[in-house]
Design a protein around this motif. Structure first.
Motif, PDB file in Angstrom:
ATOM      1  N   GLY A  20      29.849  -3.388  70.969  1.00 32.91           N
ATOM      2  CA  GLY A  20      30.723  -2.496  69.896  1.00 32.91           C
ATOM      3  C   GLY A  20      32.655  -2.842  69.375  1.00 32.91           C
ATOM      4  O   GLY A  20      32.609  -3.603  69.872  1.00 32.91           O
ATOM      5  N   TYR A  21      32.643  -1.574  68.378  1.00 32.43           N
ATOM      6  CA  TYR A  21      34.336  -2.769  68.106  1.00 32.43           C
ATOM      7  C   TYR A  21      35.074  -1.331  67.681  1.00 32.43           C
ATOM      8  O   TYR A  21      34.776  -0.460  67.527  1.00 32.43           O
ATOM      9  N   GLU A  22      36.627  -1.800  67.519  1.00 33.81           N
ATOM     10  CA  GLU A  22      37.475  -0.492  67.742  1.00 33.81           C
ATOM     11  C   GLU A  22      38.754  -1.588  67.133  1.00 33.81           C
ATOM     12  O   GLU A  22      39.085  -2.659  67.588  1.00 33.81           O
ATOM     13  N   CYS A  23      38.851  -1.162  65.507  1.00 33.72           N
ATOM     14  CA  CYS A  23      40.492  -1.901  65.059  1.00 33.72           C
ATOM     15  C   CYS A  23      41.432  -0.800  64.985  1.00 33.72           C
ATOM     16  O   CYS A  23      41.241   0.247  64.560  1.00 33.72           O
ATOM     17  N   LYS A  24      42.654  -1.549  65.774  1.00 33.41           N
ATOM     18  CA  LYS A  24      44.020  -0.903  64.574  1.00 33.41           C
ATOM     19  C   LYS A  24      43.936  -1.285  63.592  1.00 33.41           C
ATOM     20  O   LYS A  24      44.135  -2.589  62.713  1.00 33.41           O
ATOM     21  N   THR A  25      44.710  -0.240  62.613  1.00 34.14           N
ATOM     22  CA  THR A  25      45.522  -0.976  61.376  1.00 34.14           C
ATOM     23  C   THR A  25      46.995  -0.641  61.077  1.00 34.14           C
ATOM     24  O   THR A  25      47.149  -0.391  61.848  1.00 34.14           O
ATOM     25  N   ASN A  26      46.873  -0.774  60.385  1.00 35.63           N
ATOM     26  CA  ASN A  26      48.587  -0.885  59.119  1.00 35.63           C
ATOM     27  C   ASN A  26      48.746   0.228  59.401  1.00 35.63           C
ATOM     28  O   ASN A  26      50.031   0.455  59.041  1.00 35.63           O
ATOM     29  N   ILE A  27      48.189   1.478  59.397  1.00 34.49           N
ATOM     30  CA  ILE A  27      48.476   3.131  58.974  1.00 34.49           C
ATOM     31  C   ILE A  27      48.527   3.493  60.072  1.00 34.49           C
ATOM     32  O   ILE A  27      47.017   3.748  60.595  1.00 34.49           O
ATOM     33  N   LYS A  28      50.083   4.220  60.805  1.00 29.85           N
ATOM     34  CA  LYS A  28      49.701   4.474  62.156  1.00 29.85           C
ATOM     35  C   LYS A  28      48.322   6.016  61.778  1.00 29.85           C
ATOM     36  O   LYS A  28      48.400   6.369  61.041  1.00 29.85           O
ATOM     37  N   GLY A  29      47.367   6.124  63.096  1.00 35.20           N
ATOM     38  CA  GLY A  29      47.052   6.734  63.225  1.00 35.20           C
ATOM     39  C   GLY A  29      45.531   7.101  62.619  1.00 35.20           C
ATOM     40  O   GLY A  29      44.505   7.521  62.768  1.00 35.20           O
ATOM     41  N   ILE A  30      44.809   5.323  61.981  1.00 34.78           N
ATOM     42  CA  ILE A  30      44.187   5.266  61.231  1.00 34.78           C
ATOM     43  C   ILE A  30      43.758   3.844  61.757  1.00 34.78           C
ATOM     44  O   ILE A  30      43.999   3.397  61.820  1.00 34.78           O
ATOM     45  N   GLU A  31      42.141   4.301  62.186  1.00 33.95           N
ATOM     46  CA  GLU A  31      40.953   2.972  63.193  1.00 33.95           C
ATOM     47  C   GLU A  31      39.737   3.084  62.461  1.00 33.95           C
ATOM     48  O   GLU A  31      39.726   4.268  62.155  1.00 33.95           O
ATOM     49  N   ILE A  32      39.287   2.188  62.787  1.00 31.84           N
ATOM     50  CA  ILE A  32      38.357   1.701  62.093  1.00 31.84           C
ATOM     51  C   ILE A  32      36.687   1.343  63.561  1.00 31.84           C
ATOM     52  O   ILE A  32      37.666   0.328  64.411  1.00 31.84           O
ATOM     53  N   TRP A  33      35.816   1.953  63.437  1.00 33.73           N
ATOM     54  CA  TRP A  33      35.296   1.688  64.663  1.00 33.73           C
ATOM     55  C   TRP A  33      33.647   1.447  64.346  1.00 33.73           C
ATOM     56  O   TRP A  33      34.125   1.888  63.151  1.00 33.73           O
ATOM     57  N   ASN A  34      32.825   1.472  64.820  1.00 31.84           N
ATOM     58  CA  ASN A  34      31.768   0.843  65.437  1.00 31.84           C
ATOM     59  C   ASN A  34      31.410   0.982  66.957  1.00 31.84           C
ATOM     60  O   ASN A  34      31.552   0.054  67.356  1.00 31.84           O
ATOM     61  N   ASP A  35      30.689   2.354  67.185  1.00 26.96           N
ATOM     62  CA  ASP A  35      30.406   2.506  68.811  1.00 26.96           C
ATOM     63  C   ASP A  35      29.491   1.544  69.048  1.00 26.96           C
ATOM     64  O   ASP A  35      28.544   2.078  70.258  1.00 26.96           O
ATOM     65  N   GLY A  36      28.818   0.288  68.335  1.00 22.96           N
ATOM     66  CA  GLY A  36      27.247  -0.425  68.853  1.00 22.96           C
ATOM     67  C   GLY A  36      26.464   0.384  69.319  1.00 22.96           C
ATOM     68  O   GLY A  36      25.878  -0.625  69.401  1.00 22.96           O
ATOM     69  N   LEU A  37      26.278   1.194  68.692  1.00 21.93           N
ATOM     70  CA  LEU A  37      25.236   2.257  68.964  1.00 21.93           C
ATOM     71  C   LEU A  37      23.711   2.303  67.728  1.00 21.93           C
ATOM     72  O   LEU A  37      23.314   3.311  68.000  1.00 21.93           O
TER      73      LEU A  37
END
Length: 76
Positions: A20-37
């Motif tokens: 799975g992965y978690e990505c921080k972005t240049n916009i505060k409070g917005i993240e990109i996720w894939n829970d790996g499931l």
């Protein structure tokens, strides 16, 4: 939410041994996720700002994955 960019990626192993992965972005409070499931890549909004329908339509699984690819290619 114009010009969304990935600024960091954290990979993790799920309890099932998948990636799975978690990505921080240049916009505060917005993240990109894939829970790996086995699901899609999606936006998590912790900013308190309501995203528009157009934002959700634009930021498809494929588009979000392309932003991650751009970030990873810049890091090489």
């Amino acid at each position: 939410m114009d010009n969304l960019k990935v600024t960091s990626v954290r990979y993790f192993e799920t309890s099932r041994g998948l990636l799975g992965y978690e990505c921080k972005t240049n916009i505060k409070g917005i993240e990109i996720w894939n829970d790996g499931l086995g699901g899609i890549t999606f936006i998590r909004n912790h900013s308190g700002n309501k995203l528009s329908t157009e934002d959700y339509e634009k930021y498809t699984d494929t588009y979000l994955e392309s932003l991650i690819d751009i970030y990873e290619n810049l890091k090489l």
